[in-house]
Design a protein around this motif. Structure first.
Motif, PDB file in Angstrom:
ATOM      1  N   CYS A  59     -45.160  -2.838 -67.583  1.00 46.97           N
ATOM      2  CA  CYS A  59     -46.128  -3.686 -66.879  1.00 46.97           C
ATOM      3  C   CYS A  59     -46.932  -2.795 -65.942  1.00 46.97           C
ATOM      4  CB  CYS A  59     -45.411  -4.790 -66.107  1.00 46.97           C
ATOM      5  SG  CYS A  59     -46.555  -5.934 -65.312  1.00 46.97           S
ATOM      6  N   SER A  60     -48.210  -2.647 -66.210  1.00 48.30           N
ATOM      7  CA  SER A  60     -49.049  -1.711 -65.465  1.00 48.30           C
ATOM      8  C   SER A  60     -49.895  -2.367 -64.382  1.00 48.30           C
ATOM      9  CB  SER A  60     -49.971  -0.967 -66.430  1.00 48.30           C
ATOM     10  OG  SER A  60     -50.745  -1.897 -67.167  1.00 48.30           O
ATOM     11  N   LYS A  61     -50.112  -3.682 -64.502  1.00 50.08           N
ATOM     12  CA  LYS A  61     -50.999  -4.349 -63.547  1.00 50.08           C
ATOM     13  C   LYS A  61     -50.693  -5.841 -63.561  1.00 50.08           C
ATOM     14  CE  LYS A  61     -55.462  -4.973 -64.548  1.00 50.08           C
ATOM     15  NZ  LYS A  61     -56.901  -4.745 -64.743  1.00 50.08           N
ATOM     16  N   ALA A  62     -50.899  -6.486 -62.406  1.00 54.02           N
ATOM     17  CA  ALA A  62     -50.744  -7.938 -62.306  1.00 54.02           C
ATOM     18  C   ALA A  62     -51.893  -8.483 -61.471  1.00 54.02           C
ATOM     19  CB  ALA A  62     -49.411  -8.294 -61.659  1.00 54.02           C
ATOM     20  N   GLU A  63     -52.547  -9.505 -61.987  1.00 51.49           N
ATOM     21  CA  GLU A  63     -53.672 -10.126 -61.284  1.00 51.49           C
ATOM     22  C   GLU A  63     -53.398 -11.611 -61.104  1.00 51.49           C
ATOM     23  OE1 GLU A  63     -57.190  -9.425 -63.576  1.00 51.49           O
ATOM     24  OE2 GLU A  63     -57.339  -7.335 -62.934  1.00 51.49           O
ATOM     25  N   ALA A  64     -53.701 -12.117 -59.908  1.00 56.31           N
ATOM     26  CA  ALA A  64     -53.483 -13.534 -59.596  1.00 56.31           C
ATOM     27  C   ALA A  64     -54.594 -14.396 -60.172  1.00 56.31           C
ATOM     28  CB  ALA A  64     -53.427 -13.718 -58.080  1.00 56.31           C
ATOM     29  N   PHE A  65     -54.241 -15.629 -60.490  1.00 58.67           N
ATOM     30  CA  PHE A  65     -55.214 -16.666 -60.795  1.00 58.67           C
ATOM     31  C   PHE A  65     -54.661 -17.953 -60.199  1.00 58.67           C
ATOM     32  CE2 PHE A  65     -52.477 -16.578 -64.595  1.00 58.67           C
ATOM     33  CZ  PHE A  65     -52.134 -17.918 -64.704  1.00 58.67           C
ATOM     34  N   ASP A  66     -55.483 -18.982 -60.110  1.00 56.17           N
ATOM     35  CA  ASP A  66     -55.013 -20.249 -59.542  1.00 56.17           C
ATOM     36  C   ASP A  66     -53.827 -20.766 -60.338  1.00 56.17           C
ATOM     37  OD1 ASP A  66     -56.829 -20.394 -57.462  1.00 56.17           O
ATOM     38  OD2 ASP A  66     -58.303 -21.527 -58.613  1.00 56.17           O
ATOM     39  N   GLY A  67     -52.683 -20.857 -59.685  1.00 58.03           N
ATOM     40  CA  GLY A  67     -51.494 -21.386 -60.335  1.00 58.03           C
ATOM     41  C   GLY A  67     -50.626 -20.363 -61.038  1.00 58.03           C
ATOM     42  N   GLY A  68     -50.929 -19.064 -60.865  1.00 60.81           N
ATOM     43  CA  GLY A  68     -50.094 -18.071 -61.518  1.00 60.81           C
ATOM     44  C   GLY A  68     -50.613 -16.652 -61.418  1.00 60.81           C
ATOM     45  N   ALA A  69     -50.167 -15.830 -62.363  1.00 67.28           N
ATOM     46  CA  ALA A  69     -50.569 -14.426 -62.407  1.00 67.28           C
ATOM     47  C   ALA A  69     -50.550 -13.958 -63.860  1.00 67.28           C
ATOM     48  CB  ALA A  69     -49.631 -13.567 -61.574  1.00 67.28           C
ATOM     49  N   THR A  70     -51.416 -13.008 -64.171  1.00 63.31           N
ATOM     50  CA  THR A  70     -51.434 -12.398 -65.494  1.00 63.31           C
ATOM     51  C   THR A  70     -50.883 -10.991 -65.383  1.00 63.31           C
ATOM     52  OG1 THR A  70     -53.347 -13.707 -66.171  1.00 63.31           O
ATOM     53  CG2 THR A  70     -52.885 -11.722 -67.447  1.00 63.31           C
ATOM     54  N   LEU A  71     -49.931 -10.675 -66.252  1.00 64.33           N
ATOM     55  CA  LEU A  71     -49.312  -9.354 -66.294  1.00 64.33           C
ATOM     56  C   LEU A  71     -49.895  -8.585 -67.467  1.00 64.33           C
ATOM     57  CD1 LEU A  71     -45.620 -10.572 -65.907  1.00 64.33           C
ATOM     58  CD2 LEU A  71     -47.221  -9.952 -64.087  1.00 64.33           C
ATOM     59  N   PHE A  72     -50.283  -7.336 -67.233  1.00 60.67           N
ATOM     60  CA  PHE A  72     -50.872  -6.482 -68.260  1.00 60.67           C
ATOM     61  C   PHE A  72     -49.888  -5.369 -68.598  1.00 60.67           C
ATOM     62  CE2 PHE A  72     -54.231  -8.522 -65.962  1.00 60.67           C
ATOM     63  CZ  PHE A  72     -55.151  -8.863 -66.933  1.00 60.67           C
ATOM     64  N   PHE A  73     -49.704  -5.107 -69.886  1.00 58.96           N
ATOM     65  CA  PHE A  73     -48.718  -4.127 -70.337  1.00 58.96           C
ATOM     66  C   PHE A  73     -49.371  -2.977 -71.090  1.00 58.96           C
ATOM     67  CE2 PHE A  73     -46.275  -7.828 -69.487  1.00 58.96           C
ATOM     68  CZ  PHE A  73     -45.013  -7.382 -69.145  1.00 58.96           C
ATOM     69  N   ASP A  74     -48.827  -1.789 -70.904  1.00 55.70           N
ATOM     70  CA  ASP A  74     -49.199  -0.605 -71.673  1.00 55.70           C
ATOM     71  C   ASP A  74     -48.095  -0.328 -72.690  1.00 55.70           C
ATOM     72  OD1 ASP A  74     -51.485  -0.242 -70.123  1.00 55.70           O
ATOM     73  OD2 ASP A  74     -50.499   1.149 -68.753  1.00 55.70           O
ATOM     74  N   ASP A  75     -48.430   0.392 -73.736  1.00 53.64           N
ATOM     75  CA  ASP A  75     -47.471   0.858 -74.738  1.00 53.64           C
ATOM     76  C   ASP A  75     -46.730  -0.275 -75.434  1.00 53.64           C
ATOM     77  OD1 ASP A  75     -48.063   3.582 -74.148  1.00 53.64           O
ATOM     78  OD2 ASP A  75     -46.754   3.461 -72.401  1.00 53.64           O
ATOM     79  N   CYS A  76     -47.479  -1.290 -75.868  1.00 49.90           N
ATOM     80  CA  CYS A  76     -46.812  -2.408 -76.557  1.00 49.90           C
ATOM     81  C   CYS A  76     -47.258  -2.532 -78.015  1.00 49.90           C
ATOM     82  CB  CYS A  76     -47.002  -3.707 -75.791  1.00 49.90           C
ATOM     83  SG  CYS A  76     -48.680  -4.156 -75.467  1.00 49.90           S
ATOM     84  N   GLY A  77     -47.852  -1.481 -78.567  1.00 48.63           N
ATOM     85  CA  GLY A  77     -48.243  -1.508 -79.979  1.00 48.63           C
ATOM     86  C   GLY A  77     -49.264  -2.601 -80.237  1.00 48.63           C
ATOM     87  N   ASP A  78     -48.948  -3.491 -81.166  1.00 50.08           N
ATOM     88  CA  ASP A  78     -49.853  -4.592 -81.504  1.00 50.08           C
ATOM     89  C   ASP A  78     -49.603  -5.836 -80.672  1.00 50.08           C
ATOM     90  OD1 ASP A  78     -51.151  -3.105 -83.486  1.00 50.08           O
ATOM     91  OD2 ASP A  78     -49.670  -3.670 -85.001  1.00 50.08           O
ATOM     92  N   GLY A  79     -48.775  -5.728 -79.664  1.00 48.98           N
ATOM     93  CA  GLY A  79     -48.515  -6.864 -78.790  1.00 48.98           C
ATOM     94  C   GLY A  79     -47.054  -6.996 -78.425  1.00 48.98           C
ATOM     95  N   LEU A  80     -46.743  -8.063 -77.718  1.00 49.56           N
ATOM     96  CA  LEU A  80     -45.402  -8.335 -77.230  1.00 49.56           C
ATOM     97  C   LEU A  80     -44.820  -9.557 -77.936  1.00 49.56           C
ATOM     98  CD1 LEU A  80     -46.296  -8.042 -73.447  1.00 49.56           C
ATOM     99  CD2 LEU A  80     -44.956  -6.380 -74.741  1.00 49.56           C
ATOM    100  N   TYR A  81     -43.500  -9.618 -77.994  1.00 48.49           N
ATOM    101  CA  TYR A  81     -42.829 -10.831 -78.464  1.00 48.49           C
ATOM    102  C   TYR A  81     -41.516 -10.974 -77.714  1.00 48.49           C
ATOM    103  CZ  TYR A  81     -39.426  -8.309 -81.363  1.00 48.49           C
ATOM    104  OH  TYR A  81     -38.410  -7.511 -81.808  1.00 48.49           O
ATOM    105  N   GLU A  82     -40.963 -12.172 -77.754  1.00 51.32           N
ATOM    106  CA  GLU A  82     -39.700 -12.449 -77.079  1.00 51.32           C
ATOM    107  C   GLU A  82     -38.628 -12.758 -78.117  1.00 51.32           C
ATOM    108  OE1 GLU A  82     -39.872 -16.260 -74.925  1.00 51.32           O
ATOM    109  OE2 GLU A  82     -41.669 -16.664 -76.105  1.00 51.32           O
ATOM    110  N   SER A  83     -37.406 -12.310 -77.843  1.00 57.36           N
ATOM    111  CA  SER A  83     -36.283 -12.630 -78.724  1.00 57.36           C
ATOM    112  C   SER A  83     -35.473 -13.797 -78.166  1.00 57.36           C
ATOM    113  CB  SER A  83     -35.382 -11.415 -78.904  1.00 57.36           C
ATOM    114  OG  SER A  83     -34.801 -11.049 -77.667  1.00 57.36           O
ATOM    115  N   ALA A  84     -35.730 -14.159 -76.930  1.00 52.50           N
ATOM    116  CA  ALA A  84     -35.102 -15.293 -76.252  1.00 52.50           C
ATOM    117  C   ALA A  84     -36.046 -15.693 -75.120  1.00 52.50           C
ATOM    118  CB  ALA A  84     -33.735 -14.904 -75.712  1.00 52.50           C
TER     119      ALA A  84
END
Length: 125
Positions: free
Chosen positions: A31-56
């Motif tokens: 996680c390289s950066k986090a930016e606030a927005f109304d009601g939350g935050a967006t997390l930006f990731f480096d080195d994740c290939g074609d994207g992220l996924y969750e196993s749980a």
């Protein structure tokens, strides 16, 4: 993991990318950066290939500087995760930042993300 084959495959991928210079994703998502927005935050990731996924299902701990809460409301979109909270202003986000946590966030190359604690940048006006 108890499964040693998974560890061997990850180490082999790392050797291919780092030592032999193959153009493949071999680093863990960070996680390289986090930016606030109304009601939350967006997390930006480096080195994740074609994207992220969750196993749980994932859990994040958010803080406004005086209190904290755990939230499991989020949306994964490629290399970004938008998390949602009832806090008026999120100043910090933590993921897998205690001894009981199990990482269940992975890159498209099946490499687990690094646990993190990150300060959230205020929303641009």
């Amino acid at each position: 993991p108890k499964d040693k084959k998974t560890i061997g495959l990850r180490l082999a991928r790392c050797a291919r990318g780092w030592l032999y210079g193959e153009n493949i994703p071999y680093k863990f998502p960070v996680c390289s950066k986090a930016e606030a927005f109304d009601g939350g935050a967006t997390l930006f990731f480096d080195d994740c290939g074609d994207g992220l996924y969750e196993s749980a299902p994932l859990e994040f701990t958010v803080s406004d500087g005086t209190s904290e809460e755990t939230t499991d409301r989020y949306v994964i979109d490629g290399d970004k995760i938008s998390i949602y909270s009832d806090m008026p202003e999120i100043r910090e986000v933590r993921f897998c930042f205690n001894s009981e946590s199990i990482v269940s966030l992975y890159s498209s190359a099946d490499i687990p993300a690094a646990p993190f604690r990150i300060r959230v940048d205020k929303r641009a006006v």
